[in-house]
Design a protein around this motif. Sequence first.
Motif, PDB file in Angstrom:
ATOM      1  N   CYS A  41       0.921  -1.114   0.073  1.00  0.00           N
ATOM      2  CA  CYS A  41       0.050  -0.122  -0.116  1.00  0.00           C
ATOM      3  C   CYS A  41       0.777   1.295   0.037  1.00  0.00           C
ATOM      4  O   CYS A  41       0.504   2.181  -0.720  1.00  0.00           O
ATOM      5  N   VAL A  42       1.907   1.149   0.677  1.00  0.00           N
ATOM      6  CA  VAL A  42       2.741   2.467   0.875  1.00  0.00           C
ATOM      7  C   VAL A  42       3.551   2.520  -0.423  1.00  0.00           C
ATOM      8  O   VAL A  42       3.576   3.806  -0.798  1.00  0.00           O
ATOM      9  N   LEU A  43       4.074   1.441  -0.925  1.00  0.00           N
ATOM     10  CA  LEU A  43       4.740   1.558  -2.203  1.00  0.00           C
ATOM     11  C   LEU A  43       4.027   1.996  -3.347  1.00  0.00           C
ATOM     12  O   LEU A  43       4.166   2.887  -4.120  1.00  0.00           O
ATOM     13  N   ASP A  44       2.870   1.453  -3.395  1.00  0.00           N
ATOM     14  CA  ASP A  44       1.823   1.899  -4.406  1.00  0.00           C
ATOM     15  C   ASP A  44       1.489   3.256  -4.407  1.00  0.00           C
ATOM     16  O   ASP A  44       1.331   3.924  -5.284  1.00  0.00           O
ATOM     17  N   SER A  45       1.211   3.771  -3.091  1.00  0.00           N
ATOM     18  CA  SER A  45       0.729   4.921  -3.186  1.00  0.00           C
ATOM     19  C   SER A  45       1.696   6.015  -3.503  1.00  0.00           C
ATOM     20  O   SER A  45       1.505   7.220  -4.129  1.00  0.00           O
ATOM     21  N   LEU A  46       2.904   5.652  -3.102  1.00  0.00           N
ATOM     22  CA  LEU A  46       4.026   6.509  -3.446  1.00  0.00           C
ATOM     23  C   LEU A  46       4.425   6.825  -4.802  1.00  0.00           C
ATOM     24  O   LEU A  46       4.662   7.620  -5.533  1.00  0.00           O
ATOM     25  N   TRP A  47       4.421   5.274  -5.624  1.00  0.00           N
ATOM     26  CA  TRP A  47       5.071   5.050  -6.881  1.00  0.00           C
ATOM     27  C   TRP A  47       3.646   5.408  -7.744  1.00  0.00           C
ATOM     28  O   TRP A  47       4.100   6.265  -8.765  1.00  0.00           O
ATOM     29  N   GLY A  48       2.498   5.470  -7.299  1.00  0.00           N
ATOM     30  CA  GLY A  48       1.338   5.507  -8.311  1.00  0.00           C
ATOM     31  C   GLY A  48       1.189   7.015  -8.108  1.00  0.00           C
ATOM     32  O   GLY A  48       0.864   7.444  -9.330  1.00  0.00           O
ATOM     33  N   ALA A  49       1.281   7.774  -7.286  1.00  0.00           N
ATOM     34  CA  ALA A  49       1.218   9.333  -7.122  1.00  0.00           C
ATOM     35  C   ALA A  49       2.160   9.749  -8.101  1.00  0.00           C
ATOM     36  O   ALA A  49       2.010  10.755  -8.816  1.00  0.00           O
ATOM     37  N   ALA A  50       3.310   9.281  -8.102  1.00  0.00           N
ATOM     38  CA  ALA A  50       4.447   9.839  -8.807  1.00  0.00           C
ATOM     39  C   ALA A  50       3.861   9.730 -10.385  1.00  0.00           C
ATOM     40  O   ALA A  50       4.383  10.546 -11.260  1.00  0.00           O
ATOM     41  N   TYR A 101       7.668 -16.712 -10.901  1.00  0.00           N
ATOM     42  CA  TYR A 101       6.142 -16.317 -10.491  1.00  0.00           C
ATOM     43  C   TYR A 101       6.186 -14.931 -10.411  1.00  0.00           C
ATOM     44  O   TYR A 101       4.843 -14.339 -10.807  1.00  0.00           O
ATOM     45  N   ALA A 102       7.174 -14.083 -10.184  1.00  0.00           N
ATOM     46  CA  ALA A 102       7.063 -12.716 -10.363  1.00  0.00           C
ATOM     47  C   ALA A 102       6.519 -12.198 -11.901  1.00  0.00           C
ATOM     48  O   ALA A 102       5.866 -11.355 -12.086  1.00  0.00           O
ATOM     49  N   VAL A 103       7.244 -12.769 -12.797  1.00  0.00           N
ATOM     50  CA  VAL A 103       7.082 -12.844 -14.289  1.00  0.00           C
ATOM     51  C   VAL A 103       5.490 -13.111 -14.524  1.00  0.00           C
ATOM     52  O   VAL A 103       4.964 -12.708 -15.285  1.00  0.00           O
ATOM     53  N   LEU A 104       5.411 -14.421 -14.020  1.00  0.00           N
ATOM     54  CA  LEU A 104       4.083 -14.947 -14.257  1.00  0.00           C
ATOM     55  C   LEU A 104       2.841 -14.258 -13.841  1.00  0.00           C
ATOM     56  O   LEU A 104       2.004 -13.762 -14.515  1.00  0.00           O
ATOM     57  N   PHE A 105       2.927 -13.632 -12.593  1.00  0.00           N
ATOM     58  CA  PHE A 105       1.963 -12.746 -12.098  1.00  0.00           C
ATOM     59  C   PHE A 105       1.854 -11.330 -12.654  1.00  0.00           C
ATOM     60  O   PHE A 105       0.717 -11.003 -13.237  1.00  0.00           O
ATOM     61  N   SER A 106       3.123 -10.860 -13.048  1.00  0.00           N
ATOM     62  CA  SER A 106       3.024  -9.566 -13.970  1.00  0.00           C
ATOM     63  C   SER A 106       2.544  -9.823 -15.288  1.00  0.00           C
ATOM     64  O   SER A 106       1.814  -8.993 -15.922  1.00  0.00           O
ATOM     65  N   ALA A 107       2.857 -10.921 -16.014  1.00  0.00           N
ATOM     66  CA  ALA A 107       2.461 -11.133 -17.289  1.00  0.00           C
ATOM     67  C   ALA A 107       0.764 -11.175 -17.136  1.00  0.00           C
ATOM     68  O   ALA A 107       0.049 -10.895 -18.164  1.00  0.00           O
ATOM     69  N   LEU A 137       5.456  -3.979 -12.607  1.00  0.00           N
ATOM     70  CA  LEU A 137       4.773  -4.965 -11.633  1.00  0.00           C
ATOM     71  C   LEU A 137       5.821  -6.057 -11.216  1.00  0.00           C
ATOM     72  O   LEU A 137       5.915  -6.466 -10.073  1.00  0.00           O
ATOM     73  N   THR A 138       6.609  -6.389 -12.101  1.00  0.00           N
ATOM     74  CA  THR A 138       7.776  -7.566 -11.878  1.00  0.00           C
ATOM     75  C   THR A 138       8.534  -7.077 -10.834  1.00  0.00           C
ATOM     76  O   THR A 138       9.010  -7.849  -9.759  1.00  0.00           O
ATOM     77  N   ILE A 139       8.860  -5.796 -10.880  1.00  0.00           N
ATOM     78  CA  ILE A 139       9.870  -5.263  -9.818  1.00  0.00           C
ATOM     79  C   ILE A 139       9.279  -5.093  -8.680  1.00  0.00           C
ATOM     80  O   ILE A 139       9.769  -5.445  -7.392  1.00  0.00           O
TER      81      ILE A 139
END
Length: 165
Positions: A41-50, A101-107, A137-139
């Motif tokens: 939530c914190v990461l997405d709010s900061l990254w998303g806002a930017a 799995y990171a690549v799979l979820f992101s794809a 998303l992968t990152i």
Amino acid sequence: MFSNIELIISVVSVVLALSALVFIIDWRYFRDWVVVFLYKCVLDSLWGAAVINTGRIEFPYRQFPQLYKISLLFDFWIFPILCLLYNQITRERGIWPILYYAVLFSAGMTAIEYPLELYTDLIEYHTWSWFTTFYTLTITFLSSRAFIAFYRWGCDHFTPKRGKA
């Protein structure tokens, strides 16, 4: 302005995420999952806002549009729950399954988001692309996995051992 499809997709997303939260997440690891959820939530709010404030993405259909430019539904519900699933699946696995799995979820998420961008008002790309979505998303999946590994290490390392003075 908006069709009912945006509302239907939003409601279905909420129900599916809630169902995953209730029926799929292994709550024996509650402490870890709360940490992952809040981290996302914190990461997405900061990254998303930017990203939104630089004009790369826009969410025409969003919750509380007079207060927020980000998609609260995605940034504070859907993506954190998917991140819990990712971390649950990779909890006891090595580096290659973690990457796979990171690549799979992101794809999978990119495969859903791109048609949403083309055919609905849920998201609009300006200086963004499906590939940018995929690698960011992968990152972020990998960063959540690294964060929870660090958190677990810290809990083990700094917790006093019983029986030692």
